[in-house]
Design a protein around this motif. Structure first.
Motif, short mmCIF file in Angstrom:
data_model
loop_
_atom_site.label_atom_id
_atom_site.label_comp_id
_atom_site.label_asym_id
_atom_site.label_seq_id
_atom_site.Cartn_x
_atom_site.Cartn_y
_atom_site.Cartn_z
N MET A 158 0.87 -1.17 0.00
CA MET A 158 0.00 0.00 0.00
C MET A 158 0.91 1.23 0.00
O MET A 158 1.66 1.45 0.94
CB MET A 158 -0.91 -0.05 1.23
CG MET A 158 -1.94 1.03 1.27
SD MET A 158 -3.15 0.74 2.57
CE MET A 158 -4.11 -0.56 1.83
N SER A 159 0.83 2.03 -1.03
CA SER A 159 1.78 3.10 -1.24
C SER A 159 1.64 4.27 -0.26
O SER A 159 2.59 4.98 -0.01
CB SER A 159 1.67 3.63 -2.67
OG SER A 159 0.38 4.18 -2.87
N ASP A 160 0.46 4.46 0.32
CA ASP A 160 0.31 5.58 1.25
C ASP A 160 0.54 5.18 2.71
O ASP A 160 0.38 6.00 3.60
CB ASP A 160 -1.05 6.27 1.08
CG ASP A 160 -2.23 5.33 1.15
OD1 ASP A 160 -2.02 4.10 1.14
OD2 ASP A 160 -3.36 5.82 1.22
N VAL A 161 0.94 3.93 2.95
CA VAL A 161 1.26 3.47 4.30
C VAL A 161 2.57 2.68 4.27
O VAL A 161 2.70 1.73 3.50
CB VAL A 161 0.13 2.58 4.89
CG1 VAL A 161 0.51 2.09 6.28
CG2 VAL A 161 -1.19 3.33 4.93
N LYS A 162 3.50 3.09 5.10
CA LYS A 162 4.79 2.39 5.21
C LYS A 162 4.77 1.53 6.47
O LYS A 162 4.43 2.02 7.55
CB LYS A 162 5.91 3.43 5.29
CG LYS A 162 7.28 2.84 5.49
CD LYS A 162 8.32 3.94 5.65
CE LYS A 162 9.65 3.35 6.05
NZ LYS A 162 10.60 4.40 6.42
N VAL A 163 5.13 0.26 6.35
CA VAL A 163 5.12 -0.65 7.49
C VAL A 163 6.11 -0.18 8.55
O VAL A 163 7.27 0.08 8.27
CB VAL A 163 5.47 -2.09 7.05
CG1 VAL A 163 5.55 -3.01 8.27
CG2 VAL A 163 4.46 -2.63 6.06
#
Length: 177
Positions: free
Chosen positions: A1-6
């Protein structure tokens, strides 16, 4: 998911939930019937995962709901939206919170619950963000200390979205955070 970084992956979350459950089980094994209180909506996945591993058969569960955020910003106003249905007088109460940020919600919650005369009152929080603290409150059990970034996932939302992620991430959406 590009708008959330783990930030914290699923395996690490599960391992930490097991460790927290072991500590809670050890601390409350002698308690007659501790009450586990989940703060809706954000703490539910965390609380559910910890309770999978808690070994206290007579523990009971109840919920409360507060509101203090609009989008990514704290309103600095805490409103009680749903109260307990259980009398907590002379009960061991363990509050499950998703994240301690400014501390204002937790401060109001603890003030309210203390007026109801619990035998003991402790807090378990998945995340602690001490850099944002406006009032001094601390959890008795903390999953992870996180930096001052906007967090989503594992129950924590941005405008009711991203709660269902099975990890904790840093929201990197288009909106200013």
């Amino acid at each position: 998911m590009s708008d959330v970084k783990v930030l914290i992956d699923k395996v690490t979350l599960d391992e930490r939930c097991q460790e927290l459950a072991a500590a809670i089980t050890a601390d409350y094994q002698a308690s007659e019937r501790p009450l586990m209180v989940g703060i809706l909506k954000g703490a539910i996945p965390f609380m559910s995962k910890v309770l999978e591993y808690v070994d206290i058969p007579k523990a009971e569960v109840d919920y409360m709901r507060f509101s203090s955020y609009e989008g990514t910003t704290s309103t600095n106003t805490v409103r009680l939206l749903l109260d307990l249905s259980t009398n907590i007088e002379d009960r061991d109460v363990i509050v499950f919170e998703d994240i301690i940020d400014t501390g204002q919600t937790l401060e109001k919650l603890l003030e309210l619950l203390n007026t109801r005369k619990p035998k003991s009152l402790r807090v378990v929080s998945l995340l602690d963000k001490p850099e944002r603290r406006l009032v001094q409150v601390d959890a008795d059990y903390v999953g992870f200390v996180v930096p001052d970034v906007f967090i989503v996932g594992f129950g924590i939302d941005y405008n009711q979205q991203y709660r269902t992620l099975d990890y904790v991430g840093i929201y990197q959406g288009n909106e200013e955070v």
